[in-house]
Enzyme design. Structure first.
Site, PDB file in Angstrom:
ATOM      1  N   CYS A  52      16.407  31.865  42.863  1.00 41.49           N
ATOM      2  CA  CYS A  52      16.024  32.597  41.655  1.00 41.49           C
ATOM      3  C   CYS A  52      14.907  31.786  40.978  1.00 41.49           C
ATOM      4  O   CYS A  52      15.118  30.647  40.567  1.00 41.49           O
ATOM      5  CB  CYS A  52      17.263  32.725  40.773  1.00 41.49           C
ATOM      6  SG  CYS A  52      16.944  33.583  39.241  1.00 41.49           S
ATOM      7  N   CYS A  56      22.780  34.513  35.254  1.00 37.82           N
ATOM      8  CA  CYS A  56      21.710  35.365  34.702  1.00 37.82           C
ATOM      9  C   CYS A  56      21.628  35.215  33.198  1.00 37.82           C
ATOM     10  O   CYS A  56      22.642  35.321  32.512  1.00 37.82           O
ATOM     11  CB  CYS A  56      22.010  36.834  34.944  1.00 37.82           C
ATOM     12  SG  CYS A  56      22.115  37.262  36.634  1.00 37.82           S
ATOM     13  N   GLU A  65      13.615  26.475  34.844  1.00 35.56           N
ATOM     14  CA  GLU A  65      14.741  26.297  35.740  1.00 35.56           C
ATOM     15  C   GLU A  65      14.631  27.179  36.986  1.00 35.56           C
ATOM     16  O   GLU A  65      14.092  28.279  36.936  1.00 35.56           O
ATOM     17  CB  GLU A  65      16.041  26.596  34.987  1.00 35.56           C
ATOM     18  CG  GLU A  65      16.206  25.602  33.839  1.00 35.56           C
ATOM     19  CD  GLU A  65      17.486  25.764  33.034  1.00 35.56           C
ATOM     20  OE1 GLU A  65      18.101  24.742  32.732  1.00 35.56           O
ATOM     21  OE2 GLU A  65      17.863  26.896  32.708  1.00 35.56           O
ATOM     22  N   CYS A  71      14.352  40.198  24.527  1.00 35.54           N
ATOM     23  CA  CYS A  71      15.517  41.068  24.727  1.00 35.54           C
ATOM     24  C   CYS A  71      16.719  40.471  23.999  1.00 35.54           C
ATOM     25  O   CYS A  71      16.900  39.257  23.963  1.00 35.54           O
ATOM     26  CB  CYS A  71      15.823  41.240  26.212  1.00 35.54           C
ATOM     27  SG  CYS A  71      14.466  42.047  27.089  1.00 35.54           S
ATOM     28  N   CYS A 120      19.233  37.869  25.858  1.00 33.74           N
ATOM     29  CA  CYS A 120      18.685  36.917  26.830  1.00 33.74           C
ATOM     30  C   CYS A 120      18.361  35.576  26.193  1.00 33.74           C
ATOM     31  O   CYS A 120      17.612  35.493  25.218  1.00 33.74           O
ATOM     32  CB  CYS A 120      17.428  37.515  27.455  1.00 33.74           C
ATOM     33  SG  CYS A 120      16.614  36.369  28.574  1.00 33.74           S
ATOM     34  N   CYS A 148       9.788  33.425  27.261  1.00 35.54           N
ATOM     35  CA  CYS A 148       9.423  34.831  27.448  1.00 35.54           C
ATOM     36  C   CYS A 148       9.174  35.422  26.077  1.00 35.54           C
ATOM     37  O   CYS A 148       9.905  35.147  25.130  1.00 35.54           O
ATOM     38  CB  CYS A 148      10.544  35.599  28.155  1.00 35.54           C
ATOM     39  SG  CYS A 148      10.126  37.331  28.442  1.00 35.54           S
TER      40      CYS A 148
END
Ligand code: SAH
Ligand code: SF4
Length: 400
Positions: free
Chosen positions: A108, A359, A95, A119, A122, A115
């Site tokens: 962004c 975010c 995205e 974390c 996230c 990933c």
């Protein structure tokens, strides 16, 4: 007849394209000419490059393509934030988000499909990791957004009668790029740096180094490399004031603990285009948002002598994170402690959450090759457990 595996010219920065052209016996200025067609004009058709010699155009058509990722969904938020879902092949999608503001437009950009760094807060990390994006897929997000936003603006200008005079020509639509989409940019170093070079190069996007920001969870050796090879503005995802808590929230901390990370920030500052590091800090209800944490942060950055600003990010919840957003009053109290200590602190405005573009909400569609997603789903609550005794009220914040 074109070759079966054509080279994607979006994969090259200027030096790379000059070298590839040299291999074809073509002069450097020809490469720069094609570069401008691709990145200034958003051109993906060699035939449209009218000032390029016909013989070269024929060669390029034979050997190369200009191929950005393909948008498969385009969502526009009530606040005008826009999100594109891009197909990057093999059932993976990433995205890209455009955030318009009065004086700037920020794109962004994603750097990986998923990933691996896991974390706790996230949504991308929870998807697991599939692969690094190529340089073409990274710069292709800027290429595409410029094109789609340019087209949207031209269309609006043609049809709208109620545009203010100033709105007709407000310069570049995308003035800033933040590598804060899906993925850890410094874990895909070479491709990210190629894309950064294109963002900065006048033959491509010509953005100032101060307007291009890499956000990292803290891969120390790669921060040093970025400083040496392509210094741009740096944001570091801190999220905790001590190693015990950060070990749980950002597992990478076990490899590069806070003292090492902050020393790397200091080294970065010696070459950075800005004279501060931005520390991002995601505010998690009852986990890392207590006054004591703010005081520890002040002591930490003072003790290490790092010139910095803080950007407090209200946590954007997603299903199964097991975490909650800190109440606004607690965020403001936290910001006040930092501010009173002389640290410039901003609270990030949440944008585009109605289209899951805020975010940490970027999840795309990632086929996890590491099965990290499955593991995290099982580990989430357990992982945070050690933090409980140090934090008041955490019991109430974790969903059952
Ligand atoms: N991997 C890089 C860049 C992508 S994440 C990094 O971690 O810095 C961009 C920012 O969004 C980071 O500061 C990250 O910590 C933050 N973030 C991740 N998940 C979030 C969430 N659910 N709510 C708010 N911010 C989040
Ligand atoms: Fe990866 Fe950044 Fe998400 Fe951590 S916050 S899992 S490093 S994308």
């Amino acid at each position: 007849m074109s070759t079966p595996n054509p080279v994607n010219l979006l994969d090259f920065d200027v030096d790379g394209l000059v070298a590839w052209f040299a291999g074809l016996g073509e002069k450097p200025f020809r490469a720069r000419q094609v570069m401008r067609w691709m990145h200034h004009e958003g051109c993906d058709d060699f035939d449209a490059m009218t000032d390029v010699a016909k013989s070269l155009r024929a060669k390029l058509k034979d050997l190369a393509v200009i191929r950005p990722p393909v948008p498969v969904r385009d969502s526009i938020s009530a606040d005008d934030t826009r999100k594109w879902l891009l197909d990057v092949g093999n059932a993976n999608a990433v995205e890209t988000v455009f955030i318009p503001e009065t004086s700037r437009g920020t794109l962004c950009v994603s750097s990986q499909a998923g990933c691996a760094l896991d974390c706790a807060f996230c949504s991308t990390g929870k998807q697991g990791f599939n692969r690094n994006l190529s340089a073409a897929e990274i710069i292709g997000q800027l290429w595409l957004a410029n094109k789609l936003l340019g087209a949207a603006r031209a269309d609006a200008e043609e049809h709208a009668t109620d545009l203010e005079a100033g709105e007709k020509d407000n310069g570049r639509i995308i003035s800033n790029v933040v590598m804060m989409g899906m993925g850890e940019p410094l874990a895909n170093f070479d491709n990210v740096v190629t894309a950064l070079r294109l963002m900065l190069d006048d033959h491509a996007y010509g953005l100032s180094r101060r307007r291009v920001t890499v956000s990292t969870s803290g891969i120390v050796p790669a921060m040093d490399r970025l400083r040496d090879e392509c210094p741009v503005a740096l944001a570091v995802s801190l999220h905790a004031p001590n190693d015990a808590l950060r070990d749980n929230l950002v597992p990478l901390n076990r490899k590069y603990p806070l003292a090492e990370l902050l020393q790397a920030c200091k080294r970065y500052l010696a070459h950075a285009p800005r004279d501060f590091i931005t520390f991002e800090y995601c505010m998690l209800d009852g986990v890392n948002d207590q006054p004591e944490h703010a005081r520890q942060l002040v002591a930490l950055v003072r003790g290490q002598g790092v010139s910095c600003k803080f950007n407090l990010i209200p946590f954007n919840p997603f299903p199964a994170s097991g975490l909650l957003r800190s109440p606004q009053a607690r965020v403001m109290a936290f910001a006040k402690i930092l501010g009173d200590a002389g640290i410039v602190t901003t609270v990030r405005k949440t944008r585009g959450d109605d289209i899951d573009a805020a975010c940490g909400q970027l999840a795309g569609d990632v086929k996890d090759r590491t099965r990290v997603g499955e593991r995290i789903a099982q580990q989430r609550i357990v992982m945070l457990t050690p933090a409980r005794p140090t934090v008041d009220g955490i019991k109430e914040t974790l969903k059952p």
